[in-house]
Motif scaffolding. Sequence first.
Motif, PDB file in Angstrom:
ATOM      1  N   PHE A  42       0.738  -1.603   0.149  1.00  9.63           N
ATOM      2  CA  PHE A  42       0.040   0.005   0.065  1.00  9.63           C
ATOM      3  C   PHE A  42       0.773   1.356  -0.467  1.00  9.63           C
ATOM      4  CE2 PHE A  42      -2.303   3.229   1.986  1.00  9.63           C
ATOM      5  CZ  PHE A  42      -3.336   3.398   0.937  1.00  9.63           C
ATOM      6  N   ASP A  43       1.816   1.058   1.041  1.00 16.21           N
ATOM      7  CA  ASP A  43       2.589   2.173   0.532  1.00 16.21           C
ATOM      8  C   ASP A  43       3.207   2.750  -0.819  1.00 16.21           C
ATOM      9  OD1 ASP A  43       4.853   0.306   0.898  1.00 16.21           O
ATOM     10  OD2 ASP A  43       6.473   1.251   1.405  1.00 16.21           O
ATOM     11  N   ARG A  44       3.281   1.362  -1.152  1.00 16.77           N
ATOM     12  CA  ARG A  44       3.988   2.144  -2.858  1.00 16.77           C
ATOM     13  C   ARG A  44       2.706   2.571  -3.827  1.00 16.77           C
ATOM     14  NH1 ARG A  44       7.065  -2.888  -5.069  1.00 16.77           N
ATOM     15  NH2 ARG A  44       6.909  -2.025  -6.814  1.00 16.77           N
ATOM     16  N   TRP A  45       1.356   2.131  -3.939  1.00 23.04           N
ATOM     17  CA  TRP A  45       0.289   2.270  -4.523  1.00 23.04           C
ATOM     18  C   TRP A  45      -0.028   3.894  -3.300  1.00 23.04           C
ATOM     19  CZ3 TRP A  45      -4.168   4.504  -3.426  1.00 23.04           C
ATOM     20  CH2 TRP A  45      -5.510   4.515  -4.366  1.00 23.04           C
ATOM     21  N   MET A  46      -0.148   4.159  -2.435  1.00 19.65           N
ATOM     22  CA  MET A  46       0.193   5.483  -1.704  1.00 19.65           C
ATOM     23  C   MET A  46       0.715   5.990  -2.541  1.00 19.65           C
ATOM     24  SD  MET A  46      -0.171   6.224   1.827  1.00 19.65           S
ATOM     25  CE  MET A  46      -0.741   8.508   2.250  1.00 19.65           C
ATOM     26  N   ALA A  47       1.703   6.180  -2.574  1.00 11.47           N
ATOM     27  CA  ALA A  47       3.168   6.687  -3.338  1.00 11.47           C
ATOM     28  C   ALA A  47       2.446   7.267  -5.002  1.00 11.47           C
ATOM     29  CB  ALA A  47       4.468   6.331  -3.184  1.00 11.47           C
ATOM     30  N   GLN A  48       2.524   6.209  -5.324  1.00 11.79           N
ATOM     31  CA  GLN A  48       2.068   6.699  -6.868  1.00 11.79           C
ATOM     32  C   GLN A  48       0.385   7.447  -7.112  1.00 11.79           C
ATOM     33  OE1 GLN A  48       3.453   5.871  -9.702  1.00 11.79           O
ATOM     34  NE2 GLN A  48       5.111   5.384  -8.152  1.00 11.79           N
ATOM     35  N   ALA A  49      -0.387   7.322  -6.044  1.00  7.45           N
ATOM     36  CA  ALA A  49      -1.508   8.374  -6.239  1.00  7.45           C
ATOM     37  C   ALA A  49      -0.799   9.330  -5.980  1.00  7.45           C
ATOM     38  CB  ALA A  49      -2.393   7.291  -5.095  1.00  7.45           C
ATOM     39  N   LEU A  50      -0.363   9.616  -5.123  1.00  8.33           N
ATOM     40  CA  LEU A  50      -0.252  10.974  -4.619  1.00  8.33           C
ATOM     41  C   LEU A  50       1.112  11.800  -5.717  1.00  8.33           C
ATOM     42  CD1 LEU A  50      -0.175  10.577  -0.351  1.00  8.33           C
ATOM     43  CD2 LEU A  50      -2.620  11.421  -1.934  1.00  8.33           C
ATOM     44  N   TYR A  51       1.849  11.411  -5.994  1.00 11.96           N
ATOM     45  CA  TYR A  51       3.116  11.913  -6.554  1.00 11.96           C
ATOM     46  C   TYR A  51       3.720  11.071  -7.998  1.00 11.96           C
ATOM     47  CZ  TYR A  51       3.320  12.991  -1.352  1.00 11.96           C
ATOM     48  OH  TYR A  51       2.951  13.682  -0.101  1.00 11.96           O
ATOM     49  N   ALA A  52       2.613  10.472  -8.409  1.00  9.54           N
ATOM     50  CA  ALA A  52       3.775  10.235  -9.420  1.00  9.54           C
ATOM     51  C   ALA A  52       3.697  11.579  -9.991  1.00  9.54           C
ATOM     52  CB  ALA A  52       2.229   9.595 -10.445  1.00  9.54           C
ATOM     53  N   PRO A  53       4.491  11.533 -11.375  1.00  6.61           N
ATOM     54  CA  PRO A  53       4.576  12.552 -11.774  1.00  6.61           C
ATOM     55  C   PRO A  53       3.810  12.959 -12.889  1.00  6.61           C
ATOM     56  CG  PRO A  53       6.755  11.050 -11.951  1.00  6.61           C
ATOM     57  CD  PRO A  53       5.414  10.455 -11.409  1.00  6.61           C
ATOM     58  N   GLY A  54       3.039  14.169 -12.714  1.00  6.17           N
ATOM     59  CA  GLY A  54       1.301  14.886 -13.425  1.00  6.17           C
ATOM     60  C   GLY A  54       0.578  14.100 -13.402  1.00  6.17           C
ATOM     61  N   LEU A  55       0.188  12.809 -12.504  1.00 10.76           N
ATOM     62  CA  LEU A  55      -1.030  12.261 -12.414  1.00 10.76           C
ATOM     63  C   LEU A  55      -1.415  12.480 -11.248  1.00 10.76           C
ATOM     64  CD1 LEU A  55       0.260   8.924 -14.562  1.00 10.76           C
ATOM     65  CD2 LEU A  55      -1.659  10.673 -14.965  1.00 10.76           C
ATOM     66  N   GLY A  56       0.048  12.479 -10.156  1.00  9.30           N
ATOM     67  CA  GLY A  56      -0.741  12.180  -8.246  1.00  9.30           C
ATOM     68  C   GLY A  56      -1.322  13.055  -7.804  1.00  9.30           C
ATOM     69  N   TYR A  57      -1.593  13.065  -6.762  1.00 11.99           N
ATOM     70  CA  TYR A  57      -2.761  14.367  -6.105  1.00 11.99           C
ATOM     71  C   TYR A  57      -1.857  15.642  -5.944  1.00 11.99           C
ATOM     72  CZ  TYR A  57      -5.309  16.778  -2.737  1.00 11.99           C
ATOM     73  OH  TYR A  57      -6.369  17.748  -2.079  1.00 11.99           O
ATOM     74  N   TYR A  58      -0.388  14.877  -5.536  1.00 13.99           N
ATOM     75  CA  TYR A  58       0.230  16.360  -5.256  1.00 13.99           C
ATOM     76  C   TYR A  58       1.322  16.457  -6.404  1.00 13.99           C
ATOM     77  CZ  TYR A  58      -0.863  16.422  -0.682  1.00 13.99           C
ATOM     78  OH  TYR A  58      -1.233  16.388   0.596  1.00 13.99           O
ATOM     79  N   THR A  59       0.940  16.082  -7.725  1.00 14.31           N
ATOM     80  CA  THR A  59       1.897  16.340  -8.600  1.00 14.31           C
ATOM     81  C   THR A  59       1.062  17.289  -9.923  1.00 14.31           C
ATOM     82  OG1 THR A  59       2.332  14.295  -8.684  1.00 14.31           O
ATOM     83  CG2 THR A  59       3.915  15.382  -7.909  1.00 14.31           C
ATOM     84  N   ALA A  60       0.301  16.445 -10.296  1.00 15.83           N
ATOM     85  CA  ALA A  60      -1.023  16.978 -10.671  1.00 15.83           C
ATOM     86  C   ALA A  60      -1.686  18.549 -10.482  1.00 15.83           C
ATOM     87  CB  ALA A  60      -2.290  15.827 -11.230  1.00 15.83           C
ATOM     88  N   GLY A  61      -2.275  19.753 -11.801  1.00 13.52           N
ATOM     89  CA  GLY A  61      -2.621  20.812 -11.085  1.00 13.52           C
ATOM     90  C   GLY A  61      -4.204  21.147 -10.287  1.00 13.52           C
ATOM     91  N   ALA A  62      -4.926  19.999 -10.066  1.00  9.47           N
ATOM     92  CA  ALA A  62      -6.088  19.986  -9.138  1.00  9.47           C
ATOM     93  C   ALA A  62      -5.959  20.701  -8.309  1.00  9.47           C
ATOM     94  CB  ALA A  62      -6.789  18.620  -9.072  1.00  9.47           C
ATOM     95  N   VAL A  63      -6.436  21.490  -7.437  1.00  7.64           N
ATOM     96  CA  VAL A  63      -7.183  23.051  -6.191  1.00  7.64           C
ATOM     97  C   VAL A  63      -7.321  21.687  -4.903  1.00  7.64           C
ATOM     98  CG1 VAL A  63      -8.126  24.754  -5.814  1.00  7.64           C
ATOM     99  CG2 VAL A  63      -7.401  25.266  -7.856  1.00  7.64           C
ATOM    100  N   LYS A  64      -5.917  22.130  -4.104  1.00  9.14           N
ATOM    101  CA  LYS A  64      -5.524  21.555  -2.872  1.00  9.14           C
ATOM    102  C   LYS A  64      -6.770  21.777  -2.350  1.00  9.14           C
ATOM    103  CE  LYS A  64      -1.978  19.137  -4.986  1.00  9.14           C
ATOM    104  NZ  LYS A  64      -2.191  20.100  -6.514  1.00  9.14           N
ATOM    105  N   LEU A  65      -6.110  23.354  -1.820  1.00 10.20           N
ATOM    106  CA  LEU A  65      -6.504  23.945  -0.377  1.00 10.20           C
ATOM    107  C   LEU A  65      -7.009  25.186  -0.685  1.00 10.20           C
ATOM    108  CD1 LEU A  65      -2.192  24.125   0.296  1.00 10.20           C
ATOM    109  CD2 LEU A  65      -4.109  23.093   1.635  1.00 10.20           C
ATOM    110  N   ALA A  66      -8.129  25.040   0.231  1.00 11.87           N
ATOM    111  CA  ALA A  66      -9.533  26.139   0.281  1.00 11.87           C
ATOM    112  C   ALA A  66      -8.522  26.786   1.210  1.00 11.87           C
ATOM    113  CB  ALA A  66     -10.667  25.473   0.913  1.00 11.87           C
ATOM    114  N   SER A  67      -9.221  28.524   0.617  1.00  8.81           N
ATOM    115  CA  SER A  67      -9.359  29.465   1.547  1.00  8.81           C
ATOM    116  C   SER A  67     -10.540  29.830   1.617  1.00  8.81           C
ATOM    117  CB  SER A  67      -9.161  30.435   1.173  1.00  8.81           C
ATOM    118  OG  SER A  67      -7.269  30.972   0.266  1.00  8.81           O
TER     119      SER A  67
END
Length: 398
Positions: A42-67
């Motif tokens: 799971f740690d490798r699955w989670m790493a890909q889901a969050l950080y895969a280049p251009g795809l992951g949650y933190y590496t793609a362009g979706a708005v994450k943080l709200a004001s």
Amino acid sequence: MYPQRTQPDSLPSLDAAAATHSAHVAAHLAQAIAQAGGWLPFDRWMAQALYAPGLGYYTAGAVKLASPRDAQGKALPTGDFVTAPELTPLFAHTLARQAAQILQDTQTRAVLEFGAGSGALAAGVLEELDRLGLDVQYRILEVSADLRQRQQQRLAAYGARVQWLDALPERFEGCVLANEVLDAMPVTLFAWDEQGHLMERGVALGGDGDFAWADRPANDELAQAVAARMPPLPGYASEINLQARAWVRAMGQWLARGAALLVDYGFPQSEYYHPQRTGGTLMCHLRHHAHADPFAAPGLQDITAHVDFTAMADAALAGGLEVLGYTSQARFLMNAGLLQILGRQDAGDAQAYARLAAPVQKLLSEAEMGELFKVLAVGRGVDAPLIGFARGDRRGGL
């Protein structure tokens, strides 16, 4: 991150573009499972889901943080979660008070922030340090390209005083800030089966092609790490953050002088692995909905786990650092002067003052963020007792 927990079937619907992106991420994850032989820890699955280049949650362009509010105080339903710096700049101003003491005690003038989000924390810290007469160099290490761009826009007025790093420094002296960083590091999941055998939980593909949980016997490293935390408990499942532990331990190699303030939600080990906490702490955040299904909308939702602060303290000691303080967020902010900073605001405008005071209550309330969130300080070469831990220091309970 502090949204209300909800059920997966009540999650918001996705627009066409979001659904398409999530499908691409799901295909990438399925390919990773296939390349790993049909089972991915799971740690490798989670790493890909969050950080895969251009795809992951933190590496793609979706708005994450709200004001959470606009200039008129109107709520804005953007992003997936709200962090303390977005709630109110007073959080950053108070954290800056502690940073200032560290900088003055160590005679350094540098701040290094990990995962700077929207740049709200950096802006508030710099504003308060300027008010205190401390001219500092502010460095940011950010893995998300779109968040880095937002930070650069927000902090442009500070010019060359703010610099973005692409890698850890070989040597650093000053104050390190990490607000809600540890919780986003990939975790290893484990569980005991009914016969008392320790299993590592991973991800496979079901007959319909969907992601499915699959357990395999734990390797020796995981078995030893879990055995150090709790005895076997058939039917019990939880997680362990080996990557976060390694990250804190490695800090001892590059933090030459100064202190790191680690702010996150979590517990000491005795509470984290309590027999009644049978399902672990894994949590996902999608459009201000919190739920426990990491397979829902891959690439569009954050995946987190609470922090075992005992493990983080032990890792710091193993890396040659000292544990300088540990307490609740509420106690830390009170000790560091949050109410005094709030008192600087003009109370003559009752509505404006109420808008400032309401998020402060959220930061301090035991029913909100005040108790769930903790602050751990580690470092070396800091002589003076830190003001944020003057009362209510819980190091003895780690």
